[in-house]
Scaffold this motif. Sequence first.
Motif, PDB file in Angstrom:
ATOM      1  N   SER A 133       0.824  -1.207   0.000  1.00  0.00           N
ATOM      2  CA  SER A 133       0.000   0.000   0.000  1.00  0.00           C
ATOM      3  C   SER A 133       0.859   1.258   0.000  1.00  0.00           C
ATOM      4  O   SER A 133       0.524   2.258  -0.652  1.00  0.00           O
ATOM      5  CB  SER A 133      -0.930   0.006   1.218  1.00  0.00           C
ATOM      6  OG  SER A 133      -1.816  -1.089   1.193  1.00  0.00           O
ATOM      7  N   ILE A 134       1.964   1.219   0.719  1.00  0.00           N
ATOM      8  CA  ILE A 134       2.873   2.370   0.740  1.00  0.00           C
ATOM      9  C   ILE A 134       3.479   2.596  -0.638  1.00  0.00           C
ATOM     10  O   ILE A 134       3.528   3.726  -1.143  1.00  0.00           O
ATOM     11  CB  ILE A 134       3.966   2.154   1.801  1.00  0.00           C
ATOM     12  CG1 ILE A 134       3.355   2.244   3.204  1.00  0.00           C
ATOM     13  CG2 ILE A 134       5.083   3.181   1.642  1.00  0.00           C
ATOM     14  CD1 ILE A 134       4.329   1.891   4.313  1.00  0.00           C
ATOM     15  N   VAL A 135       3.932   1.510  -1.268  1.00  0.00           N
ATOM     16  CA  VAL A 135       4.519   1.629  -2.606  1.00  0.00           C
ATOM     17  C   VAL A 135       3.478   2.139  -3.606  1.00  0.00           C
ATOM     18  O   VAL A 135       3.754   3.041  -4.415  1.00  0.00           O
ATOM     19  CB  VAL A 135       5.099   0.277  -3.057  1.00  0.00           C
ATOM     20  CG1 VAL A 135       5.559   0.351  -4.512  1.00  0.00           C
ATOM     21  CG2 VAL A 135       6.262  -0.126  -2.161  1.00  0.00           C
ATOM     22  N   CYS A 136       2.274   1.561  -3.556  1.00  0.00           N
ATOM     23  CA  CYS A 136       1.206   2.015  -4.460  1.00  0.00           C
ATOM     24  C   CYS A 136       0.851   3.482  -4.195  1.00  0.00           C
ATOM     25  O   CYS A 136       0.494   4.209  -5.124  1.00  0.00           O
ATOM     26  CB  CYS A 136      -0.032   1.140  -4.278  1.00  0.00           C
ATOM     27  SG  CYS A 136       0.069  -0.467  -5.079  1.00  0.00           S
ATOM     28  N   GLY A 137       0.946   3.906  -2.929  1.00  0.00           N
ATOM     29  CA  GLY A 137       0.653   5.303  -2.618  1.00  0.00           C
ATOM     30  C   GLY A 137       1.608   6.259  -3.295  1.00  0.00           C
ATOM     31  O   GLY A 137       1.210   7.343  -3.755  1.00  0.00           O
ATOM     32  N   VAL A 138       2.890   5.879  -3.369  1.00  0.00           N
ATOM     33  CA  VAL A 138       3.887   6.730  -4.031  1.00  0.00           C
ATOM     34  C   VAL A 138       3.695   6.710  -5.543  1.00  0.00           C
ATOM     35  O   VAL A 138       3.590   7.753  -6.193  1.00  0.00           O
ATOM     36  CB  VAL A 138       5.312   6.275  -3.657  1.00  0.00           C
ATOM     37  CG1 VAL A 138       6.343   7.044  -4.477  1.00  0.00           C
ATOM     38  CG2 VAL A 138       5.566   6.484  -2.166  1.00  0.00           C
ATOM     39  N   VAL A 139       3.673   5.509  -6.128  1.00  0.00           N
ATOM     40  CA  VAL A 139       3.521   5.390  -7.583  1.00  0.00           C
ATOM     41  C   VAL A 139       2.187   5.961  -8.029  1.00  0.00           C
ATOM     42  O   VAL A 139       2.077   6.597  -9.095  1.00  0.00           O
ATOM     43  CB  VAL A 139       3.655   3.916  -8.005  1.00  0.00           C
ATOM     44  CG1 VAL A 139       3.431   3.758  -9.509  1.00  0.00           C
ATOM     45  CG2 VAL A 139       5.026   3.368  -7.622  1.00  0.00           C
ATOM     46  N   GLY A 140       1.152   5.775  -7.211  1.00  0.00           N
ATOM     47  CA  GLY A 140      -0.168   6.270  -7.569  1.00  0.00           C
ATOM     48  C   GLY A 140      -0.247   7.773  -7.695  1.00  0.00           C
ATOM     49  O   GLY A 140      -1.094   8.296  -8.432  1.00  0.00           O
ATOM     50  N   CYS A 141       0.635   8.500  -7.004  1.00  0.00           N
ATOM     51  CA  CYS A 141       0.637   9.965  -7.128  1.00  0.00           C
ATOM     52  C   CYS A 141       0.941  10.378  -8.566  1.00  0.00           C
ATOM     53  O   CYS A 141       0.308  11.294  -9.110  1.00  0.00           O
ATOM     54  CB  CYS A 141       1.659  10.577  -6.174  1.00  0.00           C
ATOM     55  SG  CYS A 141       1.176  10.490  -4.432  1.00  0.00           S
ATOM     56  N   TYR A 142       1.913   9.717  -9.199  1.00  0.00           N
ATOM     57  CA  TYR A 142       2.210  10.019 -10.606  1.00  0.00           C
ATOM     58  C   TYR A 142       1.039   9.620 -11.497  1.00  0.00           C
ATOM     59  O   TYR A 142       0.712  10.331 -12.457  1.00  0.00           O
ATOM     60  CB  TYR A 142       3.473   9.283 -11.049  1.00  0.00           C
ATOM     61  CG  TYR A 142       4.714   9.657 -10.288  1.00  0.00           C
ATOM     62  CD1 TYR A 142       5.230  10.952 -10.347  1.00  0.00           C
ATOM     63  CD2 TYR A 142       5.376   8.729  -9.504  1.00  0.00           C
ATOM     64  CE1 TYR A 142       6.375  11.297  -9.644  1.00  0.00           C
ATOM     65  CE2 TYR A 142       6.522   9.063  -8.798  1.00  0.00           C
ATOM     66  CZ  TYR A 142       7.010  10.357  -8.874  1.00  0.00           C
ATOM     67  OH  TYR A 142       8.135  10.686  -8.167  1.00  0.00           O
ATOM     68  N   MET A 175       2.827  13.228  -1.874  1.00  0.00           N
ATOM     69  CA  MET A 175       3.538  11.958  -1.959  1.00  0.00           C
ATOM     70  C   MET A 175       3.860  11.405  -0.578  1.00  0.00           C
ATOM     71  O   MET A 175       4.264  10.244  -0.448  1.00  0.00           O
ATOM     72  CB  MET A 175       4.817  12.132  -2.782  1.00  0.00           C
ATOM     73  CG  MET A 175       4.546  12.587  -4.200  1.00  0.00           C
ATOM     74  SD  MET A 175       5.927  12.330  -5.316  1.00  0.00           S
ATOM     75  CE  MET A 175       5.899  10.556  -5.499  1.00  0.00           C
ATOM     76  N   LEU A 176       3.692  12.215   0.454  1.00  0.00           N
ATOM     77  CA  LEU A 176       3.790  11.713   1.821  1.00  0.00           C
ATOM     78  C   LEU A 176       2.437  11.209   2.315  1.00  0.00           C
ATOM     79  O   LEU A 176       2.346  10.143   2.937  1.00  0.00           O
ATOM     80  CB  LEU A 176       4.306  12.819   2.741  1.00  0.00           C
ATOM     81  CG  LEU A 176       4.387  12.482   4.231  1.00  0.00           C
ATOM     82  CD1 LEU A 176       5.384  11.351   4.455  1.00  0.00           C
ATOM     83  CD2 LEU A 176       4.767  13.714   5.039  1.00  0.00           C
ATOM     84  N   LEU A 177       1.379  11.954   2.007  1.00  0.00           N
ATOM     85  CA  LEU A 177       0.043  11.576   2.467  1.00  0.00           C
ATOM     86  C   LEU A 177      -0.472  10.321   1.754  1.00  0.00           C
ATOM     87  O   LEU A 177      -1.165   9.503   2.360  1.00  0.00           O
ATOM     88  CB  LEU A 177      -0.934  12.728   2.239  1.00  0.00           C
ATOM     89  CG  LEU A 177      -0.795  13.934   3.159  1.00  0.00           C
ATOM     90  CD1 LEU A 177      -1.769  15.044   2.744  1.00  0.00           C
ATOM     91  CD2 LEU A 177      -1.048  13.536   4.612  1.00  0.00           C
ATOM     92  N   GLY A 178      -0.158  10.168   0.462  1.00  0.00           N
ATOM     93  CA  GLY A 178      -0.634   9.009  -0.289  1.00  0.00           C
ATOM     94  C   GLY A 178      -0.236   7.688   0.361  1.00  0.00           C
ATOM     95  O   GLY A 178      -1.092   6.834   0.629  1.00  0.00           O
ATOM     96  N   PRO A 179       1.059   7.477   0.627  1.00  0.00           N
ATOM     97  CA  PRO A 179       1.455   6.235   1.297  1.00  0.00           C
ATOM     98  C   PRO A 179       0.876   6.092   2.702  1.00  0.00           C
ATOM     99  O   PRO A 179       0.554   4.971   3.128  1.00  0.00           O
ATOM    100  CB  PRO A 179       2.990   6.348   1.354  1.00  0.00           C
ATOM    101  CG  PRO A 179       3.345   7.277   0.266  1.00  0.00           C
ATOM    102  CD  PRO A 179       2.217   8.251   0.172  1.00  0.00           C
ATOM    103  N   ILE A 180       0.740   7.207   3.430  1.00  0.00           N
ATOM    104  CA  ILE A 180       0.168   7.130   4.778  1.00  0.00           C
ATOM    105  C   ILE A 180      -1.290   6.672   4.708  1.00  0.00           C
ATOM    106  O   ILE A 180      -1.726   5.802   5.478  1.00  0.00           O
ATOM    107  CB  ILE A 180       0.270   8.496   5.488  1.00  0.00           C
ATOM    108  CG1 ILE A 180       1.732   8.801   5.821  1.00  0.00           C
ATOM    109  CG2 ILE A 180      -0.573   8.514   6.757  1.00  0.00           C
ATOM    110  CD1 ILE A 180       1.948  10.166   6.419  1.00  0.00           C
TER     111      ILE A 180
END
Length: 315
Positions: A30-39, A228-233
Amino acid sequence: MLSPIDFIQDLMNPDLRFLPKALVIAVMSSIVCGVVGCYVVLRGMAFIGDAVAHAVFPGLAVAFVIQGNLVLGGAVAGVLTAILVAVFSQNRRIKEDSIIGVFFVAAFALGIVIISRAPGYAGSLQQFLFGSITGIPDEDIFTVAITGLVLLIVAFLFHKEFVSVTLDREMARSTGIPVFALDLVLYVMVAVAIVISIQTIGNILVLALLITPAAAARLLTDRLAMMMLLGPIIGGGSALVGLYLSWSLDLPVGGTIVLIATLVFLLAWFLAPRHGLLIRYLRRRARPIEGEDDEDHSDRGALAPATPVLESALR
């Protein structure tokens, strides 16, 4: 319903060894998807994310049939399909979304045919489509951890280039940035992020893990770094709460995680401090009638593309 203390005790129970493994993989992916998902969210690539989720399926099916590594099999299939799409999209007579629709749906169909040849076809297909927390091998924890770390490093190294391409593709190309290569890198990152999430959340729902936390973060902030910090959180928190509720109430893990993330998105949609629907409504009520033109301008700004956010990231 289990209390949080009971859930922690179950996590420490040696007879339930699959539960902490599922939690670790769900949170990490979920953390990884949160970062990649921002792009993905900033570039409007939700359809591509959905397509990649279909594309990795034949690789997962082949890996399952030959008892190979699921992450490696799915990644290979996703990369090969992304390259095919990139090559065939050079023919401008057919638009890219049509090429994506052809190849990624065909890949998903191929996966169904392959998995149907394996023993226990029905159970295997259900595991791939909807996820499973009971069949995660120990080595997958290390695979997901290492793969996720590599993705985060790549995102850090190419962050400015990804933002430049998102801001203006033609301008980026004119300045010498390899747009085509960066597109391939991002496609591969999306494919791998999806693969490491499928075992917990399933192929059908995995797109939500990629899109929903990042979309919620986009509503909560105008700063790309904070997004990109909030997405993974948000993604990691949704995985933790979703797994707890699914275990306590005997609910499907993937569906519960997605519903928690969707709830966070809805709360952000209504209550975000700047772009929330409630805040905008209260702001309109407080503004005098003669400021109506300014109100319209403000609303347009709130709904405008993420250009100021992306520009600030390039500084």
